[in-house]
Motif scaffolding. Structure first.
Motif, PDB file in Angstrom:
ATOM      1  N   VAL A   1      31.696  39.505  38.108  1.00  0.00           N
ATOM      2  CA  VAL A   1      32.760  38.777  37.410  1.00  0.00           C
ATOM      3  C   VAL A   1      34.047  39.612  37.387  1.00  0.00           C
ATOM      4  O   VAL A   1      35.136  39.107  37.672  1.00  0.00           O
TER       5      VAL A   1
ATOM      6  N   ARG B   1      35.662  39.711  40.883  1.00  0.00           N
ATOM      7  CA  ARG B   1      36.383  38.472  41.208  1.00  0.00           C
ATOM      8  C   ARG B   1      37.679  38.377  40.427  1.00  0.00           C
ATOM      9  O   ARG B   1      38.702  37.916  40.932  1.00  0.00           O
ATOM     10  N   THR B   2      37.617  38.811  39.159  1.00  0.00           N
ATOM     11  CA  THR B   2      38.824  38.800  38.329  1.00  0.00           C
ATOM     12  C   THR B   2      39.905  39.691  38.934  1.00  0.00           C
ATOM     13  O   THR B   2      41.045  39.268  39.127  1.00  0.00           O
TER      14      THR B   2
ATOM     15  N   ALA C   1      41.395  38.276  42.069  1.00  0.00           N
ATOM     16  CA  ALA C   1      42.307  37.152  41.830  1.00  0.00           C
ATOM     17  C   ALA C   1      43.674  37.628  41.355  1.00  0.00           C
ATOM     18  O   ALA C   1      44.689  37.002  41.624  1.00  0.00           O
TER      19      ALA C   1
END
Lengths: 202, 202
Positions: free
Chosen positions: B190, B193-194, B197
């Motif tokens: 998580v 991916r954060t 992004a």
């Protein structure tokens, strides 16, 4: 709705207590000082709240009622889970920016999680449940990826608290004011990208 | 390196104090209780630390020295800014999972940011500076987007603390153990991916 004198006093106690609990912590906050700040005696507080413990609980209940009311207003009329999630996130940012004392108190409560005396998970349960429900709805409809939704709640809610409480932690080179509209817009964009990256089907 | 008796006592005081400050907060923690837990008198603590305040500061210094040492070990040999950022994030997750008391104490300190008596931004400055430096390096080399890097530091560092401190906040339906290796791996994904992004050039 006009409040009578007793209701006004009760509100004043709640708001002053919120500030003192947030700044000093549960133990260090003093009922004498709370009473003094609003011009009543310590004993008079017990007319409204049976104990310091009950006052502490009611301060949280007061914050969460107002946060939930604010959140429901933001979500009114929205239907799509992604739109709802973004409305909720933006609503929480705006609420916490407008109520930094509430953010600080909730952050303090998070640190108390291992200490059941001063902590109750039910304090923030209903607000977080709103976000969980929206994510579940997105997962059920096949719009959101399933695997990481629980950490997304943690990531979004936790970072909103830190955004409000800790501009200092980013160092002298780049201080910011959490209430600056340009900064708020920038931070909302960061949260939007974060949420997108987590809920998108990979 | 073998510690002599005085050094062992000093370490014991620091570790017990860390636990008590984390669980009870600065005000409520009692030097008597800290001494009692390791079999020395309250007065003996003042042989090692001039005041409760100094002890509190030294507890944070102790945590941050160990976190920085751990972080530098993780980064050793890495060169690419994205790789370094991920090594640092994973290193911090592992460190906080292994030291939940430190996570709790830092979270408590975050809530104290408005209360300079119990707070010093320098406590976590050097660790956060490591992350800021890596992000600046990525931005300078044109690999990372510039606009939101400051909030990324907040997002990653804050959510790691919440991951460790608040499994309860996710509700009864999906409790987790922060130290569960499968959960740690999921949470690291998580965060990856954060970060992707936010740093990706849009």
């Amino acid at each position: 709705m006009k409040l009578n004198k007793g209701e006004v006093t009760r509100q004043n106690i709640l708001e002053t207590a919120q500030k003192d609990f947030a700044e000093l912590g549960y133990e260090a906050a003093r009922l004498e000082a709370i009473g003094e700040a609003i011009g009543i005696k310590r004993a008079a507080i017990f007319y409204y709240f049976r104990s310091k413990k009950e006052l502490y609980g009611d301060v949280f209940a007061h914050i969460h009622e107002s946060l939930i009311r604010h959140s429901k207003e933001r979500l009114a009329g929205a239907d799509d889970p992604w739109e709802k999630l973004m409305l909720l996130v933006d609503g929480w940012v705006d609420y916490m920016v407008a109520h930094p004392t509430a953010a600080r108190l909730i952050l303090r409560n998070c640190a108390n999680a291992a200490h059941p005396e001063d902590y109750s998970p039910t304090f923030s349960g209903s607000a977080l449940q709103m976000m969980r429900d929206i994510i579940s709805e997105g997962v059920a409809s096949g719009r959101f990826a399933e695997n990481s939704s629980m950490h997304l709640v943690n990531l979004l809610s936790g970072s909103i608290l830190h955004y409000v409480c800790n501009p200092e932690q980013l160092g002298d080179e780049r201080p910011y004011r959490p209430e600056d509209p340009a900064e708020v817009a920038n931070f909302k964009l960061v949260l939007r990208r974060t949420a997108r990256a987590i809920v998108d089907l990979q």
